[in-house]
Design a protein around this motif. Structure first.
Motif, PDB file in Angstrom:
ATOM      1  N   THR A   1      -1.013  -2.534  -4.617  1.00  0.00           N
ATOM      2  CA  THR A   1      -0.186  -3.233  -5.534  1.00  0.00           C
ATOM      3  C   THR A   1      -0.090  -4.538  -5.152  1.00  0.00           C
TER       4      THR A   1
ATOM      5  N   THR B   1       2.678   3.717  -9.925  1.00  0.00           N
ATOM      6  CA  THR B   1       2.283   4.008  -8.414  1.00  0.00           C
ATOM      7  C   THR B   1       3.117   5.343  -7.961  1.00  0.00           C
TER       8      THR B   1
ATOM      9  N   LYS C   1       0.844  -1.190   0.002  1.00  0.00           N
ATOM     10  CA  LYS C   1      -0.008  -0.063   0.001  1.00  0.00           C
ATOM     11  C   LYS C   1       0.768   1.262  -0.117  1.00  0.00           C
ATOM     12  N   SER C   2       0.532   2.205  -0.802  1.00  0.00           N
ATOM     13  CA  SER C   2       1.254   3.278  -1.098  1.00  0.00           C
ATOM     14  C   SER C   2       0.161   4.510  -1.199  1.00  0.00           C
ATOM     15  N   GLY C   3       0.591   5.703  -0.693  1.00  0.00           N
ATOM     16  CA  GLY C   3      -0.183   6.993  -0.975  1.00  0.00           C
ATOM     17  C   GLY C   3      -1.309   6.914  -0.027  1.00  0.00           C
ATOM     18  N   SER C   4      -2.032   8.148  -0.090  1.00  0.00           N
ATOM     19  CA  SER C   4      -3.094   8.346   0.784  1.00  0.00           C
ATOM     20  C   SER C   4      -4.339   9.270   0.263  1.00  0.00           C
TER      21      SER C   4
ATOM     22  N   ASP D   1       0.687   7.952  -6.740  1.00  0.00           N
ATOM     23  CA  ASP D   1       0.214   7.951  -5.213  1.00  0.00           C
ATOM     24  C   ASP D   1       0.272   9.082  -4.436  1.00  0.00           C
ATOM     25  N   LYS D   2       0.384  10.198  -5.275  1.00  0.00           N
ATOM     26  CA  LYS D   2       0.262  11.559  -4.446  1.00  0.00           C
ATOM     27  C   LYS D   2      -1.131  11.970  -4.484  1.00  0.00           C
TER      28      LYS D   2
ATOM     29  N   THR E   1      -4.697   6.330  -3.301  1.00  0.00           N
ATOM     30  CA  THR E   1      -4.240   5.398  -2.465  1.00  0.00           C
ATOM     31  C   THR E   1      -4.061   4.194  -3.457  1.00  0.00           C
ATOM     32  N   CYS E   2      -2.707   3.629  -3.443  1.00  0.00           N
ATOM     33  CA  CYS E   2      -2.549   2.664  -4.291  1.00  0.00           C
ATOM     34  C   CYS E   2      -2.347   1.187  -3.446  1.00  0.00           C
TER      35      CYS E   2
END
Length: 283
Positions: A69, A58, A33-36, A62-63, A66-67
């Motif tokens: 993967t 991503t 999980k990355s980003g918000s 991801d800026k 929310t990714c």
């Protein structure tokens, strides 16, 4: 003293309950999980590929998103799980979306992952916001055999036996021949070959056989969400066949890459990111 003993028993019971009932649910994939961002992207790699195939994607998104993967169990070093099948993986991704309460994610899938995106949107339209299919067809086998029909009880034992009997060197030689036909970017070929070498051979064989028997051409009539279909440049030579594959999906937006092969995210990056930007920003 008796009171202390009673409290100890209660605490032990609660600890056991927490251990048994509070276990993390198991899915046939690893998740990074990355980003918000408020909107979610779920990125599904293709056959025998790592979720790392989406690293540049991503990084771009991801800026604002929310990714999530995925790397599917048994592929690219992810621990294998029994009962690998296309349908099982589709259902478990749907469960993950529901369990995590992810609101109308955009599903991005490459190759077999694109097939999973199509199946998810068709079978679980209430869960999916948009889909982006990167070089996948509803029925790959029908492209080579127009009269193809999937078998209800497909026997994959011969494929499994053949694949698992290969030595590591034989398997690598097979991949050294096949990957350059799928990926023009020579700087990434060894990485993709490495992912397949790190894959569990039985899962590799099971999913190759199962996906070859998958036909989504009728099912995709149920897809309701906006859908972007990115196809490799070679398929411009077969546009009638491509359109026939997607004829039941009325909202499919077919676009053809300008260069490169199957791994469009590597071979035609500028075009790929322009397509994603335009589609993801559209209301």
């Amino acid at each position: 003293m008796k009171k202390l003993t009673f409290l100890a028993v209660i605490l032990l019971f609660l600890a056991l309950c927490a251990n048994v009932f509070g276990q993390t649910k198991s899915y046939p994939f690893e998740v990074k999980k990355s980003g918000s961002g408020k909107q979610a992207l779920i990125l599904i790699p293709g056959f025998a590929s790592s979720g790392d195939v989406w690293n540049e994607t991503t990084l771009k998104f991801d800026k604002n998103f929310t990714c999530y993967t995925l790397t599917m169990a048994g592929f690219a070093g992810a621990k294998p799980q029994p009962g690998a099948s296309f349908k099982n993986w589709e259902n478990k991704i749907a469960e993950f979306i529901s369990d995590q309460r992810i609101e109308k994610p955009v599903i991005i899938g490459h190759s077999m992952g694109g097939g999973l995106a199509l199946a998810l949107a068709a079978d679980h339209p209430q869960l999916v916001g948009k889909i982006i299919v990167v070089d996948a067809l509803p029925c790959l086998s029908a492209l080579m055999n127009p009269s193809f029909t999937s078998k209800e009880n497909n026997d994959c034992s011969a494929t499994i036996n053949k694949m698992t009997a290969m030595t590591d060197d034989q398997f690598r030689q097979m991949q050294l021949k096949s990957i350059p036909q799928l990926l023009a970017d020579t700087s990434m070929q060894e990485t993709v070959i490495g992912w397949s070498q790190q894959s569990d051979r039985k899962t590799f064989a099971e999913m190759y056989c199962d996906f070859s028997n998958t036909d989504l051409r009728e099912k995709i009539k149920n897809v309701q969400c906006p859908s972007l279909i990115l196809l490799e440049s070679y398929f411009t030579n077969f546009k009638p066949a491509m359109e026939d594959q997607y004829k039941n999906m009325k909202n499919a937006n077919l676009q053809y890459a300008t260069k490169g092969l199957h791994f469009i995210m590597y071979d035609d990056k500028e075009w790929y990111f322009n397509q994603l930007n335009n589609f993801l920003s559209a209301k």
